[in-house]
Design an enzyme around this catalytic site. Structure first.
Site, mmCIF file in Angstrom:
data_model
loop_
_atom_site.group_PDB
_atom_site.id
_atom_site.type_symbol
_atom_site.label_atom_id
_atom_site.label_comp_id
_atom_site.label_asym_id
_atom_site.label_seq_id
_atom_site.Cartn_x
_atom_site.Cartn_y
_atom_site.Cartn_z
ATOM 1 N N THR A 98 -16.024 24.380 -1.885
ATOM 2 C CA THR A 98 -15.882 25.572 -1.016
ATOM 3 C C THR A 98 -14.198 26.003 -1.263
ATOM 4 O O THR A 98 -13.529 25.195 -0.720
ATOM 5 C CB THR A 98 -16.254 25.208 0.640
ATOM 6 N N LYS A 173 -20.587 31.551 1.360
ATOM 7 C CA LYS A 173 -20.308 30.359 2.167
ATOM 8 C C LYS A 173 -19.233 30.490 3.385
ATOM 9 O O LYS A 173 -19.331 30.064 4.367
ATOM 10 C CB LYS A 173 -19.756 29.283 1.204
ATOM 11 N N LYS A 241 -10.339 23.643 6.957
ATOM 12 C CA LYS A 241 -9.952 24.072 5.611
ATOM 13 C C LYS A 241 -10.816 25.325 5.297
ATOM 14 O O LYS A 241 -10.036 26.467 4.930
ATOM 15 C CB LYS A 241 -10.142 23.028 4.458
#
Length: 296
Positions: A98, A173, A241
């Site tokens: 990701t 995502k 993150k």
């Protein structure tokens, strides 16, 4: 695409079970990770050890990358001993990390200059999904290559969706993280409010699950919150993150993400208190402390 050698870079709590599924499906896997013990473990499962990403690329035409962040993907691909040093033309790099959509497109262009296809294919479903081969995989890249790698992706995921060109998988995502974390933090806030109001939390959750406020989060994460089980299906530091990536990408396209920006700050607070390796649902502890509730 028939059975063949696959390179796998990144053997963390997600990558290891994903690589194991490929071995069980009959693929020959060449693996690399900075963690030597993780590599040794995969050797006992039948994988071939490699000394660097470059070593992996020299042995494989299809390479899967599953590392934490944008900088890690760039290092694996373009640093010294990176994939670019030895990868052959007509190869495919499937980036299941990701990362920033912008960095994904940058890597696609860099690899494309060597006639290598790049597919962004981040996953959702957490550790449970990885172990059970039930991940949802969101793919960006050209349609022909998507069809070619689809049999490989289906070994690791039960839902594989083509989102569009390079960058679309990473963008999907991040959008998915906005949807999920809004529900998760809403659940945590609702439970803390109910506790402050003196409600029986089990009775409240049972009632809420039968009304319009029910959700996957309430039904699946809610019980773990009541049990104070903060073991990681998805680590808090990884959610922090991901939310950073959301806020950065939103700034690039001038998209308003006010709620997600606030949630991102809650995770910054959580990480500052040293809770990065617990499950991301432990964010309820921050909300409890803000509400004057002192628990574990």
């Amino acid at each position: 695409m028939g059975k063949k050698n696959i390179g796998f870079i990144g053997l963390g709590i997600m990558g290891t079970p994903m690589a194991k599924h490929l071995i069980k499906a009959g693929y020959e896997i060449a693996v690399y990770d900075k963690n030597i013990d993780a590599v040794k473990h995969m050797v006992t499962e039948g994988a071939k050890p490699c000394e660097s990403p470059s070593d992996v690329a020299s042995k494989s035409k299809t390479i899967i990358v599953m590392v934490p962040d944008s900088s890690d993907v760039k290092a694996v691909i373009s640093d010294n001993n990176g994939i670019l040093e030895t990868i052959g033309t007509e190869s495919v790099v499937i980036d299941m990390s990701t990362i920033s959509p912008k960095v994904g497109i940058e890597m696609a262009n860099l690899l494309g200059s060597k006639r290598v296809k790049y597919m962004d294919a981040p996953v959702t479903g957490g550790v449970v999904g990885a172990h059970n081969a039930k991940l949802s995989i969101l793919v960006g890249g050209d349609a022909e290559t998507f069809e070619n790698v689809l049999p490989i992706l289906k070994v690791m995921g039960s839902n594989v969706a083509h989102m569009g060109p390079n960058g679309a998988g990473h963008a999907a995502k991040l959008a998915n993280q906005i949807l999920g974390i809004g529900c998760m933090v809403g659940l945590a806030e609702g439970l803390v409010f109910a506790e402050k109001m003196g409600l029986d939390l089990s009775a409240f959750m049972d009632a809420a699950s039968k009304g319009a406020s029910t959700s996957w989060m309430l039904e699946n994460v809610g019980p773990t919150l009541l049990d104070r089980d903060f073991s990681p299906g998805f680590m808090a530091r990884h959610m922090r993150k991901d939310l950073r990536l959301v806020v950065e990408a939103a700034g690039d396209v001038h998209a308003a993400v006010p709620i997600t920006s606030i949630i991102s700050q809650l995770y910054e607070q959580m990480l500052s208190e040293g809770d990065g390796s617990v499950g991301h649902h432990a964010i309820i502890k921050v909300i409890e402390r803000l509400s004057g509730i002192k628990k574990d």
